[in-house]
Design a protein around this motif. Structure first.
Motif, short mmCIF file in Angstrom:
data_model
loop_
_atom_site.label_atom_id
_atom_site.label_comp_id
_atom_site.label_asym_id
_atom_site.label_seq_id
_atom_site.Cartn_x
_atom_site.Cartn_y
_atom_site.Cartn_z
N LEU A 79 -22.83 -3.87 -22.14
CA LEU A 79 -21.62 -4.22 -21.41
C LEU A 79 -21.46 -3.46 -20.10
O LEU A 79 -21.10 -4.07 -19.07
CB LEU A 79 -20.39 -4.00 -22.30
N PRO A 80 -21.71 -2.14 -20.05
CA PRO A 80 -21.57 -1.43 -18.77
C PRO A 80 -22.48 -2.00 -17.68
O PRO A 80 -22.08 -2.09 -16.51
CB PRO A 80 -21.96 0.01 -19.13
N LEU A 81 -23.69 -2.40 -18.06
CA LEU A 81 -24.62 -2.98 -17.09
C LEU A 81 -24.09 -4.30 -16.57
O LEU A 81 -24.11 -4.57 -15.35
CB LEU A 81 -25.99 -3.19 -17.74
N VAL A 82 -23.59 -5.14 -17.47
CA VAL A 82 -23.06 -6.45 -17.07
C VAL A 82 -21.85 -6.28 -16.15
O VAL A 82 -21.72 -6.95 -15.13
CB VAL A 82 -22.69 -7.28 -18.31
N ILE A 83 -20.96 -5.36 -16.49
CA ILE A 83 -19.78 -5.10 -15.67
C ILE A 83 -20.19 -4.65 -14.27
O ILE A 83 -19.64 -5.09 -13.26
CB ILE A 83 -18.87 -4.05 -16.33
N GLY A 84 -21.19 -3.77 -14.21
CA GLY A 84 -21.67 -3.30 -12.91
C GLY A 84 -22.23 -4.42 -12.05
O GLY A 84 -21.98 -4.49 -10.85
N MET A 85 -22.99 -5.32 -12.68
CA MET A 85 -23.57 -6.45 -11.95
C MET A 85 -22.47 -7.38 -11.43
O MET A 85 -22.52 -7.86 -10.29
CB MET A 85 -24.54 -7.21 -12.84
N VAL A 86 -21.46 -7.63 -12.26
CA VAL A 86 -20.37 -8.52 -11.86
C VAL A 86 -19.58 -7.92 -10.71
O VAL A 86 -19.31 -8.58 -9.69
CB VAL A 86 -19.44 -8.82 -13.06
N LEU A 90 -19.19 -9.45 -6.92
CA LEU A 90 -17.88 -9.96 -6.54
C LEU A 90 -17.24 -9.15 -5.41
O LEU A 90 -16.51 -9.71 -4.59
CB LEU A 90 -16.94 -9.98 -7.75
N PHE A 91 -17.53 -7.87 -5.40
CA PHE A 91 -16.89 -6.98 -4.42
C PHE A 91 -17.96 -6.22 -3.63
O PHE A 91 -18.45 -5.18 -4.10
CB PHE A 91 -15.96 -6.00 -5.13
N PRO A 92 -18.32 -6.74 -2.46
CA PRO A 92 -19.38 -6.10 -1.65
C PRO A 92 -19.13 -4.64 -1.34
O PRO A 92 -20.07 -3.86 -1.23
CB PRO A 92 -19.39 -6.94 -0.37
N PHE A 93 -17.86 -4.24 -1.21
CA PHE A 93 -17.58 -2.85 -0.85
C PHE A 93 -18.00 -1.91 -1.98
O PHE A 93 -18.41 -0.76 -1.73
CB PHE A 93 -16.10 -2.66 -0.50
N ILE A 94 -17.91 -2.39 -3.24
CA ILE A 94 -18.37 -1.57 -4.35
C ILE A 94 -19.89 -1.42 -4.30
O ILE A 94 -20.44 -0.33 -4.51
CB ILE A 94 -17.93 -2.19 -5.70
N LYS A 95 -20.58 -2.53 -4.00
CA LYS A 95 -22.03 -2.48 -3.87
C LYS A 95 -22.43 -1.53 -2.75
O LYS A 95 -23.32 -0.68 -2.93
CB LYS A 95 -22.57 -3.88 -3.58
N ASN A 96 -21.79 -1.65 -1.58
CA ASN A 96 -22.12 -0.79 -0.45
C ASN A 96 -21.81 0.67 -0.74
O ASN A 96 -22.48 1.57 -0.20
CB ASN A 96 -21.35 -1.26 0.79
N LEU A 97 -20.81 0.89 -1.58
CA LEU A 97 -20.45 2.26 -1.93
C LEU A 97 -21.50 2.92 -2.83
O LEU A 97 -21.80 4.11 -2.69
CB LEU A 97 -19.08 2.25 -2.64
#
Length: 241
Positions: A79-86, A90-97
């Motif tokens: 579940l933690p992996l799936v949540i991270g991927m979602v 969905l939120f590019p700023f989280i990815k960029n962070l």
């Protein structure tokens, strides 16, 4: 292993074999593909992260009827992996962070795992641990290589991911907690996986380099990125810049 060899194949149990070969060393894969792979091969590590944990081993043992694994335990492990991927999609700023922290995280995890491994674990794993490493490299590896070639790849990524991660050593312990019948096998499986980790870590880069030289040397990169790079180089040459 369990049905035909009474869960003992030259000292290896189903826990050590499944727990080892289903758990790719993502840090090592990233490093190897950084040297030999293209952008798509490097990006495949995102898919490999689905094996990052004991979930695959639990699913296999549960489906085969060898262990009664609660579905909640399996879901909780991925579940933690799936949540991270979602969240990352969905939120590019989280990815960029989080992206800048990927390489430091790999380095820290690799150091921590290396510091926790000892020569005594390698010795305890012994011949059976070495055998597990060789099975991963020379049985699982060629099968994965053939599959990648059939799918249009060059085979380098298949060889690079035919490794065992240091964190795979946690699988027997985690499995014993939810399936007590494997408690006796956990210490031996831990040592065997620890030995196999070292064997695959040494051999995988060498074998990937050999595959790159044997099957990929001199080949043009016909991926979208490769074609764009060729077109840009041609245009630059024509313009005389």
């Amino acid at each position: 292993m369990a049905y035909f060899f009474n869960d003992n194949f030259l000292g290896l149990s189903s826990v050590s074999i499944i727990g080892g070969i289903t758990f790719c060393n993502m840090a090592l894969y990233t490093g190897i593909m950084g040297e030999f792979g293209d952008e798509s091969e490097q990006g495949a590590v995102g898919i490999l992260f689905f094996t990052a944990g004991p979930a695959v081993t639990m699913i296999i043992l549960g489906v085969s009827g060898l262990a009664n694994i609660p579905i909640g335990t399996i879901i909780g492990s991925i579940l933690p992996l799936v949540i991270g991927m979602v969240l990352g999609n969905l939120f590019p700023f989280i990815k960029n962070l989080l992206v800048p922290g990927a390489n430091p995280a790999i380095a820290v995890i690799g150091f921590q795992l290396g510091a926790s491994m000892s020569l005594s674990s390698f010795i305890t794993g012994g011949i059976s641990g070495i055998l597990l490493g060789l099975i991963t490299l020379f049985i699982v590896g060629p099968i994965t290589f053939a599959f990648e070639r059939l799918c249009g790849g060059n085979g380098k990524a298949a060889v690079a991911c035919s490794t065992i991660a240091g964190t795979a050593m946690t699988t027997p312990v985690a499995l014993a907690e939810v399936a007590p019948r494997y408690a006796e096998l956990a210490p031996t499986a831990y040592a065997q996986i620890a030995t196999a980790v070292i064997i695959t870590a040494i051999m995988a880069p060498i074998l990937t380099g050999w595959v790159d030289k044997k099957f990929c040397h001199g080949e043009e990169d016909l991926s979208v990125e490769g074609v764009e790079a060729i077109e840009e180089a041609v245009a630059t040459d024509i313009d005389g810049e």
